[in-house]
Design a protein around this motif. Structure first.
Motif: not given
Length: 170
Positions: A27-30, A62-67, A77-84, A102-103
């Motif tokens: 994954d390019n982000l994480t 991750i529920d509520g991530f889209g909002a 959002g990207d920083r949160l995904l990397v941290a998680l 994905w996502a």
């Protein structure tokens, strides 16, 4: 000369192909394995499994991530995904693997892990998310647990059972 130029072109094309395969497997982000890489790993792990050594998977959403992503912005959002992703990697232990499907969906492969132990790790993941995102609002985690051979006969069915369990956990 023409032969060495042709050889160099073939080597360069091979290197580009290898880069595409690596890119498709990470994954390019994480930096985590992608669904494609996870599928191959899970199939290989099951092929080498014995009934005494079960394999569990955790499907994390991750529920509520889209909002959150819309409200706080894509960079947040990207920083949160990397941290998680980093936090979830700690849950997998030394022998497990975490990947990003994905996502906002992740899969954890836990070789040698019984369903009961996988459920314990799932709860640890839920606590980790709650601690990491306590001030972020309505973010939570849906988790499905499935174990080979108890719940499934092959890799595809194991992932499907994990997904079904995740939907039931909501």
């Amino acid at each position: 000369d023409l032969l060495s130029h042709s050889t160099m072109a073939c080597v360069s094309a091979r290197q580009q192909t290898d880069s595409v395969v690596v890119y498709a497997d990470r994954d390019n982000l994480t930096g985590l394995p992608t669904g494609r890489a996870l599928a191959a790993l899970l199939e290989d792990t099951i092929a080498g499994a014995s009934p005494e050594k079960p394999i569990s998977v955790l499907q994390l959403d991750i529920d509520g991530f889209g909002a959150y992503n819309e409200g706080a912005g894509r960079d947040a959002g990207d920083r949160l995904l990397v941290a998680l992703a980093s936090e979830f990697s700690g849950i997998s232990g030394d022998t497990g693997t975490v990947g990003r499907l994905w996502a906002d969906e992740f899969l954890v492969i836990l070789p040698g892990c019984r369903a009961e132990d996988a459920a314990y790790r799932a709860e640890a993941a839920r606590r980790t998310l709650a601690e990491s995102t306590g001030s972020l609002g309505e973010i939570s985690l849906s988790i499905g647990v499935a174990t080979y051979p108890r719940h499934a006969a092959d890799a595809w069915e194991l992932v499907r059972k994990g997904r079904e369990a995740r939907f039931q956990s909501r």
